[in-house]
Design a protein around this motif. Structure first.
Motif, PDB file in Angstrom:
ATOM      1  N   UNK A 198       0.824  -1.210   0.000  1.00  0.00           N
ATOM      2  CA  UNK A 198       0.000   0.000   0.000  1.00  0.00           C
ATOM      3  C   UNK A 198       0.855   1.255   0.000  1.00  0.00           C
ATOM      4  N   UNK A 199       1.925   1.271   0.798  1.00  0.00           N
ATOM      5  CA  UNK A 199       2.797   2.444   0.870  1.00  0.00           C
ATOM      6  C   UNK A 199       3.481   2.693  -0.470  1.00  0.00           C
ATOM      7  N   UNK A 200       3.914   1.623  -1.111  1.00  0.00           N
ATOM      8  CA  UNK A 200       4.569   1.785  -2.413  1.00  0.00           C
ATOM      9  C   UNK A 200       3.588   2.270  -3.467  1.00  0.00           C
ATOM     10  N   UNK A 201       2.366   1.739  -3.439  1.00  0.00           N
ATOM     11  CA  UNK A 201       1.375   2.200  -4.413  1.00  0.00           C
ATOM     12  C   UNK A 201       1.028   3.664  -4.173  1.00  0.00           C
ATOM     13  N   UNK A 202       1.077   4.093  -2.899  1.00  0.00           N
ATOM     14  CA  UNK A 202       0.804   5.494  -2.574  1.00  0.00           C
ATOM     15  C   UNK A 202       1.963   6.405  -2.949  1.00  0.00           C
ATOM     16  N   UNK A 203       3.117   5.817  -3.284  1.00  0.00           N
ATOM     17  CA  UNK A 203       4.280   6.612  -3.635  1.00  0.00           C
ATOM     18  C   UNK A 203       4.984   7.223  -2.446  1.00  0.00           C
ATOM     19  N   UNK A 204       4.792   6.639  -1.271  1.00  0.00           N
ATOM     20  CA  UNK A 204       5.414   7.154  -0.046  1.00  0.00           C
ATOM     21  C   UNK A 204       6.613   6.288   0.307  1.00  0.00           C
ATOM     22  N   UNK A 205       7.789   6.676  -0.191  1.00  0.00           N
ATOM     23  CA  UNK A 205       8.986   5.881   0.023  1.00  0.00           C
ATOM     24  C   UNK A 205       9.396   5.794   1.477  1.00  0.00           C
ATOM     25  N   UNK A 206       9.188   6.859   2.240  1.00  0.00           N
ATOM     26  CA  UNK A 206       9.559   6.836   3.659  1.00  0.00           C
ATOM     27  C   UNK A 206       8.681   5.862   4.430  1.00  0.00           C
ATOM     28  N   UNK A 207       7.385   5.881   4.150  1.00  0.00           N
ATOM     29  CA  UNK A 207       6.480   4.958   4.821  1.00  0.00           C
ATOM     30  C   UNK A 207       6.761   3.520   4.379  1.00  0.00           C
ATOM     31  N   UNK A 208       7.084   3.326   3.106  1.00  0.00           N
ATOM     32  CA  UNK A 208       7.454   1.984   2.642  1.00  0.00           C
ATOM     33  C   UNK A 208       8.684   1.476   3.388  1.00  0.00           C
ATOM     34  N   UNK A 209       9.643   2.350   3.611  1.00  0.00           N
ATOM     35  CA  UNK A 209      10.839   1.960   4.367  1.00  0.00           C
ATOM     36  C   UNK A 209      10.484   1.595   5.802  1.00  0.00           C
ATOM     37  N   UNK A 210       9.508   2.319   6.378  1.00  0.00           N
ATOM     38  CA  UNK A 210       9.043   1.991   7.728  1.00  0.00           C
ATOM     39  C   UNK A 210       8.478   0.567   7.771  1.00  0.00           C
TER      40      UNK A 210
END
Length: 407
Positions: A198-210
Motif C-alpha cells: 500500500x505504501x509503495x502504491x501510494x508513492x510514499x517511500x519513507x512509509x514503505x521503508x518503515x
C-alpha cells in the motif's frame, strides 16, 4: 511527622487547572493547540478529573501546558487503579466508526476527510501501543485495519484521495504488524507486506521503508536473520538520503540491530553512528508515526547492540541513565530495556545486580500480554543460570520454577 501521601492524578489535575483559572473546556482547547490534534473535549477532561480514565498519552502535553515535570504526573497516575485496556483505547481513538463511510451503500464516494479520519485512528492506535501490550491491542487493531481496507476497496474516490487512503492503510498495517508481532500472532508477516504494498502504491517511500524495516526487525527477532538483515539494510536505501532525519535515524537503528544479529559488528557500529547523525539533521518535518524517535531511544539501541556484542561497560551506563527518566507507564518497554541491563550486568560479572534487575523484569513482565517480554525473560534467566551458586541469583531462578502440583 509522617510522609505526605502523594496527590492522586484527578486531584492534581483539578488543582493545576483551577490554579490557572481555566475551565475544563479551556484546558481541552489548550491541549488541542499544544498537541496539534483536535481530539480532546471538555468531557474528556471531566472523565480524567473524575478518575474514569487516565490520559497516559496526554501526559507530555499536560506537563507542557502546566509547566510541571512529566514524572510528577506519572507518579500521580501509578497510585490509581488504571482503566481497562478497552477504556484506554477508547480514549485515544477519534469518535465514530471506521466503516461509517460505507454505512449507506457499497460504492459510496468518500473524500479527503475519510482519509484524514483513518490516519487519525492509526495514530490513536500508535499512542495506545505506548501503554498497552500486543495481547490487549491485537483484536481492535485488526478490526480497524480490516475496516480501512474495506473503505479503500468498496468506496469510490479520486486518485488523490486514493493515495491518502492507501497511506492510511499502510500506517494501520504497520501498527497491526507491530502489535501482531508482540502478540506472537501468525498474521504478522502478511500484514507488514500488505502495508508495504500500500505504501509503495501510494508513492510514499519513507512509509514503505518503515514497513520494510519493521518486517526486517520481525524476521530477525524470529530466527530469519539473513533475510531480515537484508530487508533492514534495504529499508535505509528505500527511504533515501532526503527522508526526514528522525525516520532515517530509526531505519539506521533497525539496520544496526539486524547487522548485530548477523554477526557484522563493524557494520552495526557504523549504522549506530549514522542513526545519531541523522537525528541531529532532523528538521522537524517527520511524519506522525516517528513521534517517539529521540536521543534516548537511540541510546537504548546503542546499549542493546553493545550488550549483544558483550561490551557491558558501554551498555550499563547508557541503560541506567535512560531508565532513570523513562516513563513508568510504559511497562512493556521498561521490562524490555531492563532485560538488556540484567544481561549486561551478568556479562560484567555482577550477578547480584543482574539478579536484582532480573527480578524487576519478571515482575513487570507479569503485568503485560507481550510475547516480546516473555521471550526476554527467558533470555535473562538463561544468562543467569551460570551464576546459580550466587544466593541472589538462585532466589530469582527458583522464583519462576513451577511449584508442586496440588492435584
Amino acid at each position: 511527622m509522617g510522609a505526605m501521601t502523594p496527590e492522586n492524578f484527578p486531584a492534581l489535575l483539578r488543582r493545576l487547572r483551577t490554579g490557572r483559572g481555566w475551565s475544563q473546556a479551556r484546558l481541552a482547547e489548550v491541549l488541542c493547540s499544544a498537541s496539534g490534534r483536535p481530539t480532546v473535549t471538555r468531557h474528556d477532561v471531566s472523565r480524567w478529573e473524575r478518575g474514569k480514565r487516565v490520559p497516559r498519552a496526554w501526559l507530555p502535553y499536560l506537563a507542557e501546558v502546566f509547566g510541571v515535570p512529566r514524572e510528577r504526573l506519572e507518579l500521580a497516575t501509578v497510585t490509581e487503579t488504571g482503566p481497562e485496556p478497552s477504556e484506554t483505547l477508547a480514549s485515544l481513538l477519534p469518535p465514530g466508526d471506521a466503516l461509517a463511510p460505507l454505512s449507506v451503500r457499497n460504492g459510496r464516494k468518500v473524500g479527503q476527510s475519510t482519509a484524514v479520519d483513518l490516519a487519525a485512528r492509526a495514530h490513536g492506535l500508535r499512542l495506545a501501543d505506548d501503554v498497552l501490550a500486543g495481547g490487549d491491542l491485537v483484536g481492535p487493531v485488526f478490526r480497524e485495519l480490516d475496516a480501512a481496507v474495506r473503505v479503500l476497496r468498496e468506496s469510490t474516490h479520486t486518485d488523490e484521495v486514493r493515495r491518502e487512503l492507501l497511506r492510511a492503510v499502510a500506517e494501520l498495517a504497520q501498527i497491526a504488524g507491530w502489535t501482531a508481532s508482540d502478540a506472537a500472532d501468525p498474521r504478522t508477516e502478511a500484514t507488514y507486506r500488505l502495508g508495504l504494498d500500500a505504501a509503495r502504491e501510494a508513492g510514499d517511500g519513507t512509509l514503505a521503508a518503515q514497513l520494510a524495516g519493521s518486517l526486517g526487525y520481525h524476521l530477525v527477532n524470529n530466527g530469519r536473520v539473513p533475510e531480515g538483515a537484508a530487508l533492514s539494510v534495504a529499508a535505509v536505501a528505500e527511504a533515501g538520503p532526503d527522508a526526514p532525519g528522525k525516520t532515517r535515524a530509526l531505519f539506521h537503528d533497525r539496520a544496526a540491530w539486524a547487522l548485530t544479529q548477523a554477526g557484522d559488528a563493524q557494520a552495526a557500529m557504523r549504522s549506530l553512528g549514522e542513526a545519531h547523525e541523522a537525528l541531529e539533521e532532523d528538521a522537524g518535518d517527520s511524519p506522525d508515526w516517528a513521534y517517539w524517535v529521540n536521543a534516548a531511544e537511540l541510546e537504548v539501541m546503542d546499549a542493546r547492540v553493545y550488550t549483544e556484542l558483550r561490551r557491558p561497560l558501554r551498555a550499563v551506563p547508557l541503560l541506567t541513565r535512560v531508565l532513570r527518566d523513562y516513563p513508568v507507564t510504559s511497562t512493556r518497554e521498561r521490562a524490555l530495556y531492563e532485560s538488556w541491563l540484567a544481561v549486561a550486568y551478568a556479562d560484567a560479572n555482577e550477578p547480584e545486580e543482574a539478579a536484582r534487575v532480573a527480578g524487576h523484569v519478571i515482575a513487570l513482565s507479569g503485568d503485560v500480554a507481550s510475547a516480546r517480554t516473555s521471550g526476554r525473560v527467558r533470555v535473562v534467566l538463561s544468562r543467569l543460570a551460570e551464576y546459580r551458586a550466587v544466593p541472589e541469583v538462585r532466589d530469582v531462578l527458583e522464583s519462576v520454577q513451577p511449584g508442586p502440583s496440588s492435584c
